[in-house]
Motif scaffolding. Structure first.
Motif, PDB file in Angstrom:
ATOM      1  N   LEU A  97       4.012  -2.449  14.729  1.00  0.00           N
ATOM      2  CA  LEU A  97       4.821  -4.085  14.689  1.00  0.00           C
ATOM      3  C   LEU A  97       3.678  -4.722  13.615  1.00  0.00           C
ATOM      4  N   GLY A  98       2.509  -3.928  13.624  1.00  0.00           N
ATOM      5  CA  GLY A  98       1.690  -4.520  12.085  1.00  0.00           C
ATOM      6  C   GLY A  98       2.178  -4.112  10.453  1.00  0.00           C
ATOM      7  N   CYS A  99       2.765  -3.200  10.445  1.00  0.00           N
ATOM      8  CA  CYS A  99       3.735  -2.915   9.308  1.00  0.00           C
ATOM      9  C   CYS A  99       4.643  -3.700   8.828  1.00  0.00           C
ATOM     10  N   GLY A 100       5.746  -4.736  10.610  1.00  0.00           N
ATOM     11  CA  GLY A 100       7.576  -4.830  10.084  1.00  0.00           C
ATOM     12  C   GLY A 100       7.760  -4.234  10.378  1.00  0.00           C
ATOM     13  N   MET A 101       7.554  -2.603  10.993  1.00  0.00           N
ATOM     14  CA  MET A 101       8.761  -2.207  11.367  1.00  0.00           C
ATOM     15  C   MET A 101       9.256  -2.640  12.862  1.00  0.00           C
ATOM     16  N   ARG A 102       8.867  -3.350  13.019  1.00  0.00           N
ATOM     17  CA  ARG A 102       9.799  -3.598  14.450  1.00  0.00           C
ATOM     18  C   ARG A 102       9.982  -4.843  14.498  1.00  0.00           C
ATOM     19  N   SER A 103      10.153  -5.616  13.331  1.00  0.00           N
ATOM     20  CA  SER A 103      10.572  -6.936  13.222  1.00  0.00           C
ATOM     21  C   SER A 103      11.973  -7.338  12.661  1.00  0.00           C
ATOM     22  N   GLN A 104      11.815  -8.654  13.093  1.00  0.00           N
ATOM     23  CA  GLN A 104      13.475  -8.928  12.633  1.00  0.00           C
ATOM     24  C   GLN A 104      14.293  -8.924  10.728  1.00  0.00           C
ATOM     25  N   ILE A 105      13.511  -8.866  10.654  1.00  0.00           N
ATOM     26  CA  ILE A 105      13.746  -9.015   8.793  1.00  0.00           C
ATOM     27  C   ILE A 105      12.611  -6.924   8.604  1.00  0.00           C
ATOM     28  N   PHE A 106      13.280  -6.173   8.562  1.00  0.00           N
ATOM     29  CA  PHE A 106      12.363  -4.991   8.539  1.00  0.00           C
ATOM     30  C   PHE A 106      11.036  -5.299   7.343  1.00  0.00           C
ATOM     31  N   GLY A 107      10.060  -4.545   8.090  1.00  0.00           N
ATOM     32  CA  GLY A 107       8.978  -5.025   6.644  1.00  0.00           C
ATOM     33  C   GLY A 107       8.895  -6.267   6.486  1.00  0.00           C
ATOM     34  N   GLU A 108       8.429  -6.887   6.714  1.00  0.00           N
ATOM     35  CA  GLU A 108       7.862  -8.562   6.920  1.00  0.00           C
ATOM     36  C   GLU A 108       6.585  -8.156   6.738  1.00  0.00           C
ATOM     37  N   ASP A 109       6.191  -9.289   5.923  1.00  0.00           N
ATOM     38  CA  ASP A 109       4.511  -9.364   6.083  1.00  0.00           C
ATOM     39  C   ASP A 109       4.109 -10.669   6.670  1.00  0.00           C
ATOM     40  N   GLN A 110       4.378 -11.509   7.308  1.00  0.00           N
ATOM     41  CA  GLN A 110       3.926 -12.196   8.199  1.00  0.00           C
ATOM     42  C   GLN A 110       2.811 -11.582   9.307  1.00  0.00           C
ATOM     43  N   ILE A 111       3.606 -10.545  10.064  1.00  0.00           N
ATOM     44  CA  ILE A 111       3.460 -10.875  11.020  1.00  0.00           C
ATOM     45  C   ILE A 111       2.114  -9.917  11.201  1.00  0.00           C
ATOM     46  N   LEU A 112       1.537  -9.331   9.853  1.00  0.00           N
ATOM     47  CA  LEU A 112       0.279  -8.519   9.813  1.00  0.00           C
ATOM     48  C   LEU A 112      -0.432 -10.451   9.935  1.00  0.00           C
ATOM     49  N   SER A 113      -0.660 -11.531   9.084  1.00  0.00           N
ATOM     50  CA  SER A 113      -1.232 -12.161   9.529  1.00  0.00           C
ATOM     51  C   SER A 113      -1.464 -13.205  10.165  1.00  0.00           C
ATOM     52  N   GLN A 114      -0.280 -13.045  11.352  1.00  0.00           N
ATOM     53  CA  GLN A 114      -0.018 -13.390  12.684  1.00  0.00           C
ATOM     54  C   GLN A 114      -1.083 -12.784  13.698  1.00  0.00           C
ATOM     55  N   LEU A 115      -1.104 -10.864  13.402  1.00  0.00           N
ATOM     56  CA  LEU A 115      -1.989 -10.253  14.260  1.00  0.00           C
ATOM     57  C   LEU A 115      -3.333 -10.850  13.687  1.00  0.00           C
ATOM     58  N   LYS A 116      -3.696 -10.698  12.900  1.00  0.00           N
ATOM     59  CA  LYS A 116      -5.429 -11.620  12.597  1.00  0.00           C
ATOM     60  C   LYS A 116      -5.211 -12.761  12.992  1.00  0.00           C
ATOM     61  N   GLU A 117      -4.805 -13.705  13.353  1.00  0.00           N
ATOM     62  CA  GLU A 117      -4.358 -15.302  13.455  1.00  0.00           C
ATOM     63  C   GLU A 117      -4.574 -14.636  14.848  1.00  0.00           C
ATOM     64  N   ALA A 118      -3.494 -14.293  16.215  1.00  0.00           N
ATOM     65  CA  ALA A 118      -3.893 -13.954  17.189  1.00  0.00           C
ATOM     66  C   ALA A 118      -5.371 -13.083  17.918  1.00  0.00           C
TER      67      ALA A 118
END
Length: 409
Positions: A97-118
């Motif tokens: 998930l952290g790498c964006g491999m589970r995102s709707q947009i494959f490889g997207e970067d925002q999920i990483l900052s969202q994990l940090k914030e959570a």
């Protein structure tokens, strides 16, 4: 392994259903506090983004999903839309998930900052707990390494980038187009910056009470949020990306104030910012998160390299978890070894030309060094054995140390 998570995302629910389960930061914290304080979880982290809502727990006895549905007042009929993971399956998932491999947009970067914030939010309120703290930090570090060493996609991608790319494909270049961006958060600012780079004429909304603290990207004009409807007739594209629980654009208001023929509205929020009823308006188009689609996945070799790096992170976390689980035994073994060492050194120490207090101080230092050395060796041994083999060694050494201490007495 007492790690569990439940989540709903774009794979199991459309945007209309996802927005029912979206949690603001305050609601997410309230849920985490209930799970920790009332239901006995050791730690809890809540992740809520435009594409997913997930609740992570460690040390929780019993099933997580029924608690989440009950505490959020959700309809149990939607339970089938949730995915539950636990143990190593959950750990593996978070790494990807952290790498964006589970995102709707494959490889997207925002999920990483969202994990940090959570994680940061739970940590600040003392709700994360040591296990989830270490797990999330490990996943974040692993994701950074993958982003640095492996090229999962042709270019780094975010939700706003994907949206703008789709618009360019359908409508051609955006240079000179008039765009309104509603929302001054991270998503809104990124959208505005990208539009400025494309040569658009960009206006960004600003609420009166935030006028002194908001960050406006260079090249953007400002319009008060309250005046957003009045600017619609001048806009070719309107992007909305807020965390508001209410619609930022309502169908009735859009009709009343009017809009430019062929205007395109892009909703980058969950819950949705733009009233779905606006889709019935003629000569206007609306895109929401479900319209953004998937980016092509990485080539097999890049994916293989990324998964190897992630597996190293999984192994590191599993080793840490094992060490934590057996920490009391290792401390006990170290203490007993220290006593054996002290007993063996009693006579030799008496022969040294030292005062009594000096001899006692030296003996304490020897015991402490002995205890630390044993612990270091045992923790180091975990790197060369699998979990069950190492656990057997710890148990055997614990029993042996106990027996030797019994003989010593």
């Amino acid at each position: 392994m007492d790690i569990s998570m439940v989540g709903i995302d774009y794979n199991t629910a459309d945007v209309e259903l996802r927005e029912r389960f979206a949690l603001t930061a305050s609601r997410g914290l309230a849920l985490a506090e209930v799970l920790v304080r009332r239901h006995g979880a050791e730690g809890c982290v809540v992740l809520s983004t435009c594409n997913r809502t997930e609740v992570w727990c460690s040390g929780l006895q019993g099933e997580l999903l029924p608690l989440v549905l009950t505490e959020t007042g959700s309809d149990t009929a939607h339970a089938e839309c949730f995915i539950s993971r636990c143990g190593m399956e959950a750990v593996q998932y978070l790494m990807e998930l952290g790498c964006g491999m589970r995102s709707q947009i494959f490889g997207e970067d925002q999920i990483l900052s969202q994990l940090k914030e959570a994680l940061c939010l739970s940590r600040e309120h003392k709700l994360a707990g040591p296990v989830l703290e270490t797990l999330f930090r490990t996943a974040i570090t692993a994701a950074k390494r993958v982003k640095t060493e492996v090229r999962l996609t042709a270019k780094d991608t975010s939700v706003p980038e994907r949206a703008i790319h789709l618009l360019e494909q359908k409508y051609g270049g955006l240079k000179g187009k008039h765009c309104l961006v509603i929302g001054n958060g991270e998503m809104g600012r990124l959208t505005a910056e990208l539009l400025v780079e494309k040569g658009c004429e960009v206006l960004m909304t600003l609420r009166r009470y935030r006028s002194g603290q908001a960050v406006i990207p260079q090249g953007c004009g400002i319009i008060l949020y309250e005046e957003r409807y009045r600017s619609l007739p001048q806009q070719d594209f309107v992007f909305s990306a807020t965390s508001s629980p209410h619609y930022t654009l309502e169908a009735g208001q859009i009709c009343d104030t009017g809009f430019r023929k062929g205007c395109v509205l892009v909703d980058l929020a969950v819950p949705r910012d733009i009233d779905p009823a606006a889709r019935r308006l003629r000569e206007i188009e609306i895109y929401d998160m479900d319209d953004l689609g998937m980016e092509p996945s990485a080539d097999p070799e890049s994916l293989r390299e990324a998964k190897l790096l992630l597996q190293q992170a999984v192994d590191d976390f599993e080793q840490w978890l094992d060490c934590r689980r057996h920490a009391a035994e290792i401390q006990r073994i170290g203490g007993r070894t220290a006593k054996l060492t002290a007993a063996k050194l009693t006579k030799p120490l008496r022969k040294l030309p030292l005062e009594k207090d000096e001899r006692e101080e030296l003996q304490k230092k020897v015991e402490l060094t002995s205890c630390k050395s044993v612990a270091k060796l045992m923790y180091g041994m975990r790197k060369h054995l699998n979990s069950s083999e190492w656990a057997a060694c710890v148990a055997a050494l614990d029993k042996t140390a106990d027996e030797l201490n019994g003989e010593q007495k």
